[in-house]
Design an enzyme around this catalytic site. Structure first.
Site, PDB file in Angstrom:
ATOM      1  NE  ARG A 232      10.222   0.146   2.528  1.00 15.37           N
ATOM      2  CZ  ARG A 232      11.385   0.756   2.675  1.00 15.37           C
ATOM      3  NH1 ARG A 232      11.496   2.005   2.292  1.00 15.37           N
ATOM      4  NH2 ARG A 232      12.403   0.118   3.199  1.00 15.37           N
TER       5      ARG A 232
ATOM      6  CG  ASP B 289      -1.776  -4.448  18.741  1.00 13.22           C
ATOM      7  OD1 ASP B 289      -1.027  -3.611  18.208  1.00 13.22           O
ATOM      8  OD2 ASP B 289      -2.851  -4.829  18.252  1.00 13.22           O
TER       9      ASP B 289
ATOM     10  CG  ASP C 299      -4.100  -3.386  11.171  1.00 12.50           C
ATOM     11  OD1 ASP C 299      -2.879  -3.481  10.948  1.00 12.50           O
ATOM     12  OD2 ASP C 299      -4.736  -4.155  11.886  1.00 12.50           O
TER      13      ASP C 299
END
Lengths: 640, 863
Positions: free
Chosen positions: A448, A553, A464
């Site tokens: 999630r 990021d 990822d």
């Protein structure tokens, strides 16, 4: 023979004298009645009748105080319980409304307004607000701003008085709190008013100049003392104790000295600051310079004294004892000097270096009062990274944060949660889940997006959908993270640089000898950074991050670097050059123009460039050593 | 300046003697100084006793200050006083005898000299004769003197009496008696004190009823009311405290007196049990002094703990007549129950001028921040009832109110809470149906249920501490003791010792207005925090509430901290319970700071006599770009270091320090020559480290300035068979130490090693000539709580090529010795501070598939 007789006489005389001394004197002593006790000062006497003495309170009197109706607060005085209505804040949280200012305002005031508006507590509607801010302006004609509309007797009002312009109060303060720069100790109401630092006019809005300390211990040869003089000047004095300590106290030779022009910072171990209020400006200078402030009987309240433990960063001494102060400074153990110096820098960076920090700290103090029991603990205020970066909404127990394990003697939880970001619905990355779940430390796998509540472990492994990591890579990285719970530990890195040609910051994904960011597509970090990311970052930066995926990021790395002031950590990653490069490094070696913009916008949003570069990678102890493979614990890390 | 040292040695009666002091008036009184001593007239030169007569005050002061360094012992002073006082003996016995002897001796010598034909001057005084030997040739002169001395020896008693054995015994006896006498006198000087402090106490013990009575006239002065603007720097006379190497204030306690008014009616109870206990505690503490002139703080023995037991005006008069009162400056009053009906002031009503007040129940209006001290109201139950500690955790009742006298309005609020939340809330009240008696203090009732009082507090998580007529409530102490979190509902109350104690950690403060919401406020406190608060509450009670003594000492400590701020206790020392203090580490280099690369490092090479190898090391190390200075510690006292011209020429300053003793600790001495923060300790035989390797080591240190950064790593292991620690140099996957044969660290650790090393570790290392590196690893790990950083693959210093036979070449005794060190150090530290990690630091691109020439540190050495 006469002499012989004389000698015998002598002998007899001495012997009898001795006898007298030995026998008679003690008898005499005992014969004398006990001396009057007042002249026997051998401590408090042990009375014969101690047991018979009455108790100071009669039984029954103590528990049965005569009941008394609650007292109304006396006129003039106010304290938090009596004059502030916190019920509104408790339901809706602290919401701050600033009364609009009529007429022209100075640059300094504009900065204050801007910093409050950037706060997460700010609201635009006075009905919603539980704290109303009123900016006290200096008006040349000596007349003061009129009473604002929703004044309400000053209830739940905070009057900001940042630059001390003694303005005759045309209206009664009523129940309003006063946040004033360096208030005199006599009028300050502890626990109700807020003491602000006396800021120079040109104090930056955000970011701000970092502390000047470049090394932990004082450089040998640096003078011991700098003395604050008029108009922001400093005079350094040698370590010679006979040199005159402060102005006007001696007319002799003042010892080696040099006078700095106004505005520069002192370069000394200790900074002597006289007692008067204008000298409060020196206080901030000393703090920034990492020069330990020695306050001589200050007549003003130290800034944010409600929450900041100034005994850790400054010395409050008595101005009447100059030589005692000097002697104490000279004999101060190195360990204490080190601690004081570092604390000055931490406090400067955490609370004072910009107007924004000062204003946010003010609001945070009021928020803490409203929170009561679940406010910031003193440890959070007084040790890095500071209360503005350690949110009490995350947890009230310091051990839950990544920063305080040493002080608390605790350790981070020895398990982690893997958090896999899946952008589009599709096939769950089964292979990846298998690899990660293979680690025996893995407590849960979840896919999630930002599931704050569901994460129960301290560590998060962020991945990822495309990432590919092996179990032993994850195991080793997690082990490293446990040694550095406040940092990010990642596999893939970027480096930032100053682009002379473009006149801005740039970053590159190319492999280099340095790095300053790790990609969150495969990285360990503390779950606290999720809370911090969501709750403390300005909305503008977060929207920016939402729009461009690479910005997430960068923003995360900015945030962690701003908190820790340290670079992230890189651990070995086997496959980077084979398959992972294109999807993991969006934009490829040459980032897209939007991404380039992103780093510059972030730097502008933070007010400075927080990223720090590192030149090292942490490998297993026997990594790629020419020794038997059987010795090695992380063999698979070395497979090509 | 007149020296009359032979004043009494005039044996020729006809000559007589006239002291200059016997003149009618001195010619210039300010400039005439007369000296006399006992050394000549009484033959007591060894006692160094003399006198100076002068009318010039300046001279007298100057000479008096000399006495500080040439003081006479008490024994001598006593003896001299006794001697000189005995005029009859001096005039009738001593002087005639002395003169007779001097005369006899003089006659004899004069006769001999005359016989020898030597001219001399003999006047009727002193025990010397001026002899003119100028006419004799030198050898002869010498001969005459010698002969004379020989003659004296043969001829018996004259000036220097030759002792016969009979006389010898006599003199020995006499001297031993005199000596014994002196010793006895000396003992009497000091004995009385010890007698008084031990056995004499029983003799001196008196009853409080026997204390002297002081009558206060009705018109004796009354001090001003307390000055609300008083602060330490305005109202406190800090000069009385002075510079004190121990940083402890001195506290004087006035002696106990009984004060009565003109009609003989006492002003107050003489003293209460608690106040007596309090004064005893101060008197037994380090703060106490019995010298009123050296005291910095004065504590009157007038008991004002409870305002209800005294007469205000008369008590104030009693205070004002204390010998050092001086407007109350530096006086400390203890009061726990202030105010009286009907308005119950929150501070003691007795006018006290500038006196400090340690009060229980201050409100923010009366409390002078930084001047007064807020103290708890002592609960007598603390001593009467035994209540064992109960661990933190959920308890039967969530909220409990145990106070008996609660204002009806508040009781209504509480009962409403109880009605709403049922079992979780318990509101107790006085027991009405119990038979009357003292025990009712220890019973509480809810409807018809009876509870034991302090015990019931242990059944609740939160306990209400509500204001009564006074703000300070003794129930607070009971609540803390039971480990129940106090919910303080008393607006503007200044909590006890709030200057130093962090009450947020142990209590919840709720405004009186919010009483009805108290339950929901408390529910929002997380369970973990509640447990933390329960632990903290109990700790506060143990440390600061438990006894009158604890209260008194905490109060004095707070005042002491204000006067000696450099030595003040820290927040942690005041607030952290012992369990937290033990587990926590406060890293001395806590600030995250990456030192600039430009600063560089100082290399310290410890060497004994391997000059050739040393020069190679120097040459190698000097190639490292960040080196800023090289320091050679020459540990050989028998050999001089080579001449300057022989040393290798390098680009950075090179300094040689010679040591006084060949000790291993010299390597870790904080030399003044070290100017950089980073220090590289390197042995004089470490030649295998490459320049890249060293430079990279420095870069790593910059990122971890609070750690030891070294090359070969070592490990400590627990040997389950032997039940002790073992040193391991096998090439394992883990590291807990680095060798300091080559290691970077912060120079502060040199200071710690030299001055703060616990126990006898330093001496142990020097005696065994081994393990200084293990000691350093222990020290750094203990103080920072962090692991070492091992850099690069390097595994050993010796013999880099012979990797194949590792393990076989190990010197067994060496390993045993090193293991011994670990066990010894672990026992001295009382714990094992070393931390085990599984990582080492390599350059980012180490062994990556990347062009070597583009790497920053291509030449990282091998194992």
């Amino acid at each position: 023979m006469q002499s012989w007789r004389g000698k015998s006489l002598w002998l007899a005389l001495s012997a009898s004298w001795l006898l007298v001394l030995l026998r008679v004197f003690p008898l005499l002593r005992l014969a004398v009645p006990a001396r009057p006790w007042a002249s026997a000062p051998q401590g408090w006497p042990h009375w014969l009748d101690t047991e018979l003495l009455p108790s100071f309170s009669q039984p029954g009197e103590l528990p049965e105080d005569a009941p008394q109706p609650p007292q109304a607060p006396r006129g003039g005085g106010c304290d938090w319980g009596a004059c502030f209505d916190a019920s509104k804040c408790r339901t809706g949280g602290l919401k701050v409304f600033v009364h609009p200012v009529a007429g022209p305002i100075s640059a300094a005031h504009r900065k204050i307004l801007a910093s409050i508006e950037s706060s997460r507590y700010h609201t635009a509607s006075p009905e919603e607000a539980c704290l109303l801010l009123f900016l006290s302006l200096e008006v040349p004609a000596g007349e003061c701003s009129p009473v604002p509309q929703q004044w309400n007797g000053g209830r739940n009002h905070l009057v900001l008085d940042l630059h001390p312009a003694p303005c005759p109060q045309t209206f009664q303060l009523g129940r309003a709190m006063v946040a004033k720069a360096s208030p005199t100790a006599d009028t300050f109401r502890p626990g109700f008013d807020v003491a602000l630092p006396l800021l120079p006019e040109a104090h930056p809005l955000r970011g701000g100049a970092p502390g000047q300390l470049r090394q932990h211990s004082p450089h040998p040869g640096v003078p011991l003392l700098a003395l604050a003089e008029e108009r922001g000047r400093w005079r350094t004095a040698g370590t010679d104790p006979s040199a005159c300590p402060w102005d006007g106290r001696c007319e002799q030779d003042r010892g080696p000295e040099q006078t700095h022009p106004g505005g520069t910072l002192p370069n000394a171990t200790f900074c002597l600051i006289p007692s008067h209020r204008p000298d409060a400006l020196h206080f901030l200078q000393a703090l920034q310079a990492g020069c330990i402030p020695v306050l001589l009987s200050p007549r003003w309240e130290l800034p944010f004294s409600e929450v900041i433990d100034w005994t850790k960063a400054a010395i409050v001494a008595d101005e009447r004892l100059p030589f005692q102060v000097l002697a104490a400074l000279q004999e101060m153990p190195l360990t204490r000097v080190l601690a004081l110096r570092q604390q000055t820098q931490f406090l400067w960076d955490a609370y004072f270096s910009s107007v924004e920090k000062v204003m946010h700290t003010t609001l945070e103090i009021i928020q803490d009062r409203i929170f009561g029991a679940s406010a910031h603990a003193s440890l959070l205020w007084n040790s890095p990274p500071g209360a503005l970066l350690a949110l009490p909404t995350f947890s009230t127990s310091p051990s839950d944060f990544p920063f305080y394990h040493l002080q608390r003697g605790s350790r981070p939880v020895g398990r982690f949660s893997a958090l896999i970001w899946v952008g589009a619905p599709g096939q769950p990355p089964l292979k990846l889940i298998q690899a990660v779940a293979g680690s025996q430390n893995c407590a849960q796998v979840s896919d999630r997006f930002f599931p704050h509540r569901a994460i129960s472990t301290d560590a998060i492994l962020s991945l990822d959908g495309h990432s590919s990591v092996t179990t032993s890579e994850v195991d080793f990285a997690f082990l490293v993270w446990q040694s550095f719970p406040e940092r990010m530990v990642g596999f893939l890195t970027w480096n930032h640089f100053w682009d002379e040609a473009q006149g801005g910051w740039g970053y590159t994904a190319e492999r280099a000898n340095e790095f300053s960011m790790v990609l969150t597509s495969a990285a360990f970090y503390h779950r606290y950074y999720h809370t911090l990311f969501t709750h403390s970052l300005p909305k503008a930066l977060r929207t920016l991050a939402d729009e461009a995926p690479t910005c997430v990021d960068i923003l995360m790395n900015f945030l962690v670097a701003a908190v820790t002031k340290l670079p992230p950590i890189k651990v070995p990653y086997g496959k980077q050059h084979l398959e992972a490069t294109p999807p993991l490094v969006p934009g490829g070696p040459e980032p897209q123009p939007t991404a380039r913009d992103c780093i510059n916008q972030m730097a502008a949003g933070f007010g400075y460039m927080p990223l720090v570069s590192s030149r090292l990678r942490l490998d297993p102890v026997l990594f790629k050593d020419p020794v038997s493979v059987l010795r090695k614990k992380y063999r698979s890390l070395e497979k090509p | 300046m007149v020296d009359e040292v032979y004043m009494l040695s005039v044996f020729e009666k006809s000559a007589g003697y006239h002291s200059v002091l016997s003149l009618e008036g001195l010619p210039d009184p300010q400039r005439t100084h007369v000296m006399w001593a006992t050394s000549k007239d009484f033959g007591m030169s060894g006692l160094r006793f003399g006198t100076l007569y002068t009318e010039n005050r300046d001279v007298a002061t100057a000479v008096a200050s000399l006495c500080r360094y040439h003081g006479l012992s008490g024994l001598v002073q006593y003896q001299m006083a006794q001697l000189l006082r005995d005029r009859d003996w001096i005039n009738q016995v001593y002087l005639p005898e002395n003169h007779a002897r001097l005369k006899a001796a003089h006659t004899y010598v004069a006769g001999e000299l005359r016989a020898l034909g030597i001219p001399f001057l003999g006047r009727g005084a002193g025990f010397f004769i001026w002899v003119d030997l100028r006419k004799e040739r030198e050898e002869e002169a010498a001969c005459v003197i010698m002969c004379a001395s020989v003659k004296y020896n043969i001829r018996g008693p004259a000036l220097i009496p030759r002792m016969k054995s009979k006389h010898r015994i006599y003199y020995i006896t006499l001297f031993s008696i005199v000596l014994l006498g002196l010793i006895a006198t000396g003992m009497f000087q000091f004995w009385p004190h010890s007698i008084e402090s031990s056995s004499d106490w029983s003799v001196e013990k008196r009853s409080v009823r026997d204390v002297p009575v002081v009558r206060l006239p009705a018109d004796s002065p009354i001090p001003e009311r307390g000055d609300l603007s008083c602060r330490m720097h305005t109202c406190f006379d800090v000069y009385r405290c002075g510079f004190n190497p121990k940083n402890k204030i001195k506290v004087y306690i006035y002696s106990l007196k009984k004060y009565v008014d003109d009609f003989g009616v006492p002003v107050s109870n003489t003293i209460s049990r608690e106040y007596n206990e309090l004064l005893t505690a101060i008197s037994d503490s380090d703060y106490y002094t019995d010298d009123i002139s050296r005291a910095c703080l004065f504590v009157p023995s007038i008991d004002v703990l409870n305002q209800n037991t005294l007469r205000i005006k008369e008590t104030a008069q009693a205070l004002a007549q204390l010998s050092r009162w001086d407007r109350g400056t530096n006086h400390l009053l203890f009061n726990m129950l202030p105010g009286g009906p009907p308005d119950y002031n929150t501070a003691l009503d007795v006018p006290r001028d500038r006196a400090l007040l340690a009060g229980g129940g201050f409100s923010t209006w009366t409390y002078r921040q930084g001047y007064d001290v807020s103290i708890p109201v002592y609960s007598p139950l603390s001593a009467e009832v035994d209540l064992p500690e109960k661990g933190p955790g959920p308890r039967r009742y969530f909220l409990l109110s145990s106070q008996m006298a609660v204002h009806p309005e508040y009781r209504e609020d509480l009962e409403a809470l109880q009605a709403r939340h049922g079992e979780a809330v318990l509101v107790l009240d006085k027991c009405t149906n119990l038979s009357e008696g003292v025990l009712s203090v220890r019973r509480r009732c809810h409807k018809h249920q009876v509870f034991d009082y302090p015990q019931v507090l242990q059944e609740a998580t939160f306990c209400v501490v509500l204001r009564g007529a006074r703000l300070g409530q003794a129930v607070l102490s009971d609540v803390l003791r039971a480990g129940c979190v106090p919910v303080v509902i008393a607006d503007s109350y200044v909590l006890p010792f709030s200057e130093v104690l962090d009450w947020k950690r142990a209590s919840v403060v709720v405004p009186e207005e919010k009483m009805s919401e108290v339950y929901s406020i408390l529910q929002s406190v997380p369970q973990r925090q509640i447990e933390e608060m329960q632990r903290q509450a109990r700790w506060f009670w143990e440390a600061y509430f438990q006894s009158i003594k604890a209260i008194a000492l905490a109060t004095l400590q707070i005042i002491n901290d204000r006067i000696y701020p450099y030595a003040a206790l820290s927040y942690e020392e005041w607030n952290d319970p012992p369990t937290v203090k033990r587990g926590s580490v406060s890293n001395p280099l806590f600030l995250p700071l990456i030192p600039p690369q430009s600063q560089g490092f100082t290399a310290i090479v410890l060497t004994y006599d391997r000059v050739e190898s040393l020069f190679r090391v120097i040459t190698e190390v000097s190639k490292v770009p960040s080196l800023s200075k090289l320091l050679v510690v020459w540990n050989n006292q028998n050999k001089n270091p080579p001449e300057d011209s022989l040393w290798p020429k390098i680009r950075v300053p090179l300094k040689v320090v010679r040591t006084a003793e060949n000790k291993l600790s010299n390597r870790f001495f904080p030399y003044d020559e070290i100017e950089t923060e980073a220090v590289l300790a390197i042995d004089d035989d470490i030649i295998m480290l490459t320049s890249d390797e060293l430079q990279f080591g420095y870069e790593v240190w910059r990122e971890f300035p609070d750690r030891l950064v070294g090359y070969p790593g070592r490990l400590h292991l627990w040997d389950h068979e032997m039940n002790k620690w073992k040193y391991e140099s096998e090439w394992t996957n883990e590291v807990s130490m680095v060798l300091t044969g080559a290691a970077f660290y912060h120079k502060y650790f040199n200071y710690l090693y030299t001055y703060k090393m616990p126990g006898d570790i330093k001496n142990w290392v020097d005696a065994h000539m081994n393990c200084e590196d293990i000691a350093m690893n222990f020290l750094v790990a203990n103080v920072t709580g962090k692991a070492v950083i091992k850099v690069t693959p390097r595994k050993k210093f010796k013999c880099p090529e012979c990797t194949a036979i590792d393990g076989l070449s190990l010197d067994q005794t060496h390993m045993v010795e090193r293991s011994e060190c670990i066990n010894k150090f672990a026992s001295v530290f009382g714990t094992m501070p070393l931390k085990v990690v599984e990582h080492r630091a390599d350059p980012v691109l180490y062994k990556d598939d990347f062009p070597e020439k583009l790497k920053s540190f291509p030449n990282i050495g091998s194992l």
